[in-house]
Design an enzyme around this catalytic site. Sequence first.
Site, PDB file in Angstrom:
ATOM      1  N   SER A   1       6.976   7.794  -9.454  1.00 25.29           N
ATOM      2  CA  SER A   1       7.478   6.706  -8.617  1.00 25.29           C
ATOM      3  C   SER A   1       6.325   6.152  -7.792  1.00 25.29           C
ATOM      4  CB  SER A   1       8.593   7.209  -7.691  1.00 25.29           C
ATOM      5  OG  SER A   1       8.068   8.154  -6.771  1.00 25.29           O
ATOM      6  N   LYS A   2       6.621   5.171  -6.947  1.00 24.21           N
ATOM      7  CA  LYS A   2       5.578   4.506  -6.168  1.00 24.21           C
ATOM      8  C   LYS A   2       4.847   5.460  -5.240  1.00 24.21           C
ATOM      9  CE  LYS A   2       7.304  -0.231  -6.231  1.00 24.21           C
ATOM     10  NZ  LYS A   2       7.769  -1.380  -5.420  1.00 24.21           N
ATOM     11  N   ARG A   3       5.508   6.517  -4.823  1.00 25.71           N
ATOM     12  CA  ARG A   3       4.838   7.431  -3.902  1.00 25.71           C
ATOM     13  C   ARG A   3       3.721   8.217  -4.588  1.00 25.71           C
ATOM     14  NH1 ARG A   3       6.630  12.726  -3.681  1.00 25.71           N
ATOM     15  NH2 ARG A   3       8.310  13.314  -5.094  1.00 25.71           N
TER      16      ARG A   3
END
Length: 476
Positions: free
Chosen positions: A252-254
């Site tokens: 994911s973006k994290r």
Amino acid sequence: MVNSIRTRFAPSPTGHLHIGNARTAIMNWIFARHAGGSFVLRIEDTDMERSTRESEMSILDDLRWLRLDWDEGPDKGGACGPYRQSERLDVYRQALNQLLSGGDVYPCYCTTEELDEQRRQMENGKVIRMDDPCRNLSSAQKSSFESSGRKPAYRFRVNQDDAAFEDLIRGPISFQADHIGDFIIARSDAMPMYNFACVVDDHFMDITHVIRGDDHVSNTPRQILIYRALGWNCPAFAHIPMILGNDRVRLSKRHGATSVSEYRKNGYLPEALVNFLSLLSWSSESEDEILTKERLIREFDFSRVSKSASVFDVEKLNWMNGVYIRGTEIEALMPMVKPFLEPVFGPVDEVTLRAVLDLLHESVELLPQIAEKGRIFFTDEPASRNAEAAALLATPEAKAVIRAFLDETSACSRWDASVFQGIMKTVQQKSGVKGKNLWMPVRAALTGQMHGPDLAKTVEIFGIEKCRSVTAKALE
């Protein structure tokens, strides 16, 4: 009957091309090319509120950048078009009418609130399967709902037949009908839901192999039931494992960049990204990791696709990108590097750029590093010095070397690496300094660092005037 392999990639144009979806596109493309078949691009834009043509164009641009070519699609046309779902509504209506006339689909008049309550009971485990209250409505009950203004959605009638299939990667998979339950295939405005539109499109586009992420495994039994009800043959299914971050959580973006466009802007080469993504779920029998597209296509085999989730290792991707940069001809690298240089330094001289790339491309993993490491070549400003270089230049011995260097270069009419090396021999004789203590002050003065690329090639790129100007400022 279809005589050749046909795969498809069907993104939703609601955002950028995610790295996981790009991996799916790559696997479909590789298999189609391996089998000598066709690769079809379809745009699933039935989410009218979130789908945009700008997003579609962005996705197509990213696929082209990855060098994935398709044989049919919204921009190319083809015998099975149109290739946007929003342009295929008549096809879905005809299939829906066929299912309604066969009793496989029924109108459902439940309100959103009623459906939410059913969903809550399912999530709480109170029931395994919720039989819809509209499943066996009489004609009078239907008329009553419609006269009150309720517009029906359309729900598929799941009977007692289990749904089983042989996954090309996971092997045999089966689902009990009791765990599926009746499901909506079209909204009240007759807009098709994913599972229904997907089946209709894959059938009429003659798709033989559906290769997708394993998050779609749960969709497959519903799609199989729709195929059966319509009397159509099912394609082969292959579900590739999901991509995880280093913490073993779904990417994911994290975890950093997640879209192809971000990796493109960060200085990755398309060949490296394709190579890396293909190895997230597949491996060559040779165990080689640097594989050209030709080898990926030639060696592909579903038996070598892993069932386990794969980890996205950025360090490995960076290493692989460096290998591809080093393997790229300088002339081909030049247009790739310019977008990272010109916003900072303005238009760059091509002769200088060619020489800088020849000097630096062996030592970088990402294209922006050329701008970072090459800053000293594209500006007349002296390089900022680190503490070690500054301390060295403050010593009497270093100053003696720099003064001798300036003296010996004052009358130079020709300048290249060999001239520089000859001058340094004279500087050694005049200053009495030898070894690294001779060369280090010149490097520190010119580059601001104690270590770096070949010094003779560096001064040749600088030119005599810049070398003298920068070293004179170092004395100050």
